[in-house]
Write an enzyme that holds these catalytic residues in place. Structure first.
Site, PDB file in Angstrom:
ATOM      1  N   ASP A 299       0.868  -1.174   0.000  1.00  0.00           N
ATOM      2  CA  ASP A 299       0.000   0.000   0.000  1.00  0.00           C
ATOM      3  C   ASP A 299       0.907   1.227   0.000  1.00  0.00           C
ATOM      4  OD1 ASP A 299      -1.995  -1.853   0.128  1.00  0.00           O
ATOM      5  OD2 ASP A 299      -2.856  -1.134   2.010  1.00  0.00           O
TER       6      ASP A 299
ATOM      7  N   ASP B 245      -6.850  -6.309   7.271  1.00  0.00           N
ATOM      8  CA  ASP B 245      -5.487  -6.032   6.813  1.00  0.00           C
ATOM      9  C   ASP B 245      -4.508  -6.208   7.955  1.00  0.00           C
ATOM     10  OD1 ASP B 245      -5.989  -5.479   4.158  1.00  0.00           O
ATOM     11  OD2 ASP B 245      -5.971  -3.300   4.393  1.00  0.00           O
TER      12      ASP B 245
END
Length: 129
Positions: A81, A111
């Site tokens: 990310d 996550d």
């Protein structure tokens, strides 16, 4: 759409800063478990956590999926990310787990990432005062 297609579209919409569009792909009672930071529930919970981050200080979002596996209604991906702040990028290794319901909506988004890695990179892009 397959569960994998739905998850990839969900991520693509987040990268376009389209949280409303991303939340069209989740169930009303979705559980968003951002493991080191805690759980949020429902589309409004997702927006409450991601909105301020994406809306202020982050110039660009790019979540790169390196690997993905799907079995039935479960999708697991390994991502980086990325968040651009000015000229610098924060890059965070993430493992994501998604579960979808029979209607194809995301009911669980979990996550896993290392908070120390995030904090170190945030400190590196913070304006010096």
């Amino acid at each position: 759409m397959t569960p994998g297609d739905t998850v990839r579209e969900f991520i693509a919409r987040i990268c376009r800063n389209d949280l409303d569009g991303a939340c069209e792909l989740v169930a009303p009672d979705v559980e968003y478990d951002n493991v080191p930071m805690g759980k949020q529930f429902g589309p409004e919970g997702i927006k409450a956590l991601l909105g301020p981050m994406i809306g202020s200080g982050i110039d660009e979002v790019d979540w790169v999926i390196h690997r993905e596996a799907a079995t039935g209604n479960v999708v697991i991906n390994e991502r980086t990310d990325r968040f651009r702040v000015g000229e610098r990028w924060i890059e965070l290794p993430v493992a994501g787990v998604f579960e979808l319901d029979a209607a194809g909506r995301i009911t669980l988004w979990r996550d896993y990432f290392d908070m120390a890695t995030l904090n170190e990179q945030l400190a590196a892009v913070a304006p010096s005062g």
